[in-house]
Design an enzyme around this catalytic site. Sequence first.
Site, PDB file in Angstrom:
ATOM      1  N   ASP A 105       2.369 -44.829 -43.644  1.00 35.74           N
ATOM      2  CA  ASP A 105       2.963 -45.515 -44.791  1.00 35.74           C
ATOM      3  C   ASP A 105       3.492 -46.913 -44.516  1.00 35.74           C
ATOM      4  O   ASP A 105       3.876 -47.634 -45.447  1.00 35.74           O
ATOM      5  CB  ASP A 105       4.061 -44.638 -45.414  1.00 35.74           C
ATOM      6  CG  ASP A 105       5.097 -44.184 -44.385  1.00 35.74           C
ATOM      7  OD1 ASP A 105       5.511 -44.989 -43.533  1.00 35.74           O
ATOM      8  OD2 ASP A 105       5.492 -42.996 -44.426  1.00 35.74           O
ATOM      9  N   HIS A 120      -2.410 -42.783 -36.555  1.00 39.01           N
ATOM     10  CA  HIS A 120      -3.382 -42.565 -37.628  1.00 39.01           C
ATOM     11  C   HIS A 120      -3.664 -43.824 -38.423  1.00 39.01           C
ATOM     12  O   HIS A 120      -4.074 -43.761 -39.566  1.00 39.01           O
ATOM     13  CB  HIS A 120      -2.899 -41.429 -38.540  1.00 39.01           C
ATOM     14  CG  HIS A 120      -2.733 -40.133 -37.801  1.00 39.01           C
ATOM     15  ND1 HIS A 120      -1.651 -39.300 -37.966  1.00 39.01           N
ATOM     16  CD2 HIS A 120      -3.507 -39.543 -36.864  1.00 39.01           C
ATOM     17  CE1 HIS A 120      -1.767 -38.255 -37.149  1.00 39.01           C
ATOM     18  NE2 HIS A 120      -2.884 -38.383 -36.480  1.00 39.01           N
ATOM     19  N   CYS A 149     -13.910 -56.189 -51.406  1.00 46.05           N
ATOM     20  CA  CYS A 149     -13.504 -57.391 -50.689  1.00 46.05           C
ATOM     21  C   CYS A 149     -14.147 -58.598 -51.381  1.00 46.05           C
ATOM     22  O   CYS A 149     -15.074 -58.436 -52.182  1.00 46.05           O
ATOM     23  CB  CYS A 149     -14.012 -57.245 -49.268  1.00 46.05           C
ATOM     24  SG  CYS A 149     -13.941 -58.692 -48.224  1.00 46.05           S
ATOM     25  N   CYS A 151     -16.182 -60.501 -50.147  1.00 46.25           N
ATOM     26  CA  CYS A 151     -17.589 -60.565 -49.733  1.00 46.25           C
ATOM     27  C   CYS A 151     -18.442 -59.532 -50.480  1.00 46.25           C
ATOM     28  O   CYS A 151     -19.658 -59.503 -50.333  1.00 46.25           O
ATOM     29  CB  CYS A 151     -17.727 -60.361 -48.226  1.00 46.25           C
ATOM     30  SG  CYS A 151     -17.717 -58.629 -47.712  1.00 46.25           S
ATOM     31  N   SER A 190       7.452 -31.633 -36.167  1.00 47.42           N
ATOM     32  CA  SER A 190       7.510 -30.529 -35.220  1.00 47.42           C
ATOM     33  C   SER A 190       6.523 -30.792 -34.088  1.00 47.42           C
ATOM     34  O   SER A 190       6.396 -29.999 -33.163  1.00 47.42           O
ATOM     35  CB  SER A 190       7.176 -29.213 -35.917  1.00 47.42           C
ATOM     36  OG  SER A 190       5.971 -29.342 -36.629  1.00 47.42           O
TER      37      SER A 190
END
Length: 259
Positions: A105, A120, A149, A151, A190
Site C-alpha cells: 500500500d 511484494h 501509458c 505509449c 504472524s
Amino acid sequence: MDALVARAVDRLRSARHVAALTGAGISIESGIPPFRGKGGLWERFDPMEIAHIDAFLADPALVWRVLVKELKDIIDRAQPNDGHKGLARLEAMGILQTVITQNIDGLHQLAGNTDVIEFHGSFAWQRCLQCDQRVETRKVDASVLPPRCRCGGILRPDAVFFGEMIPPAALWRSQEVAARCEVMLVIGTSAIVQPAASMPIIARQSGAVVIEINPEPTPLTGVISNYLIQGKAGEVMNGIVSGLESTTARTEGGLDFRP
Ligand SMILES: [Zn+2]
C-alpha cells in the site's frame, strides 16, 4: 506505562540497528482489508484466477475491473495510521533504519520512512507492460479499463502477482538487515508466509531481540519472538513513541553518561 512497552522502549533506546517487519495488520486501521483471513479479499476471489500474472496477461481489462480498480479505490484514499506514523517517528529519532514489509500500500513511505523493503512490490505505482515507465497509481485515470501509458501500453500494478518472483534484491537486502539488527519489531503479521517468515528467525539466530506487536498470539509468540506486546499496532506504537520521547527528554537533561 505497560511493563512490556517499557521493556521495549529500554531496548530500543540502546540499540544501534533496529528493523521492523510489517504485514497486513498494520494497515487495517487505515481501512485496508487483508488479503488472507476473515474479511480478506481472497474470501471473495480465487487469487489464482484473478491475481495470477497469467490471468492478468490473458485479460488485463477483467483483472483491472474486478480486482485492481477496487484496490486502487481503497489505497488511493488510505492514509497512514498511528502504527505507520510511529515507525516514521522512530526513524526520525534515529532509532529505526529499515522497514521490511509484506504490504503493497505504500503507507510506510507516505508516513515518512525512507528505507522500505517491499517483498511484494508496490501498488502505489503502475508500470507499463511495453516501455516500463512507472506512473503513480493515484494519478492513473481508471475511467477506461485497462488504463494505458502514454505509449499505448497497458498499465499493471508494480506489485508482485501470484506466479511472479519476489524481487531478489528485496530478499537479499532483508536477509542482511535481519542478520544485522539488534532489535526487530514484528508488527501486524504472524509471519507464516515466506519469505517474511524467515526474517524474525534470522534476526533471532543472529542475537537480536524480536518484539512482536499483534492483537493476538501467533505461531511466532514465545517461539521466535522474545515477547508479544498484545494490542492494536497504532495504540502500541503510540505507547512506544511516547515512552521513547520521555526517556529521550530525560537523557537530554544529562542523566545519560554513555559515550
Ligand atoms: Zn509505456
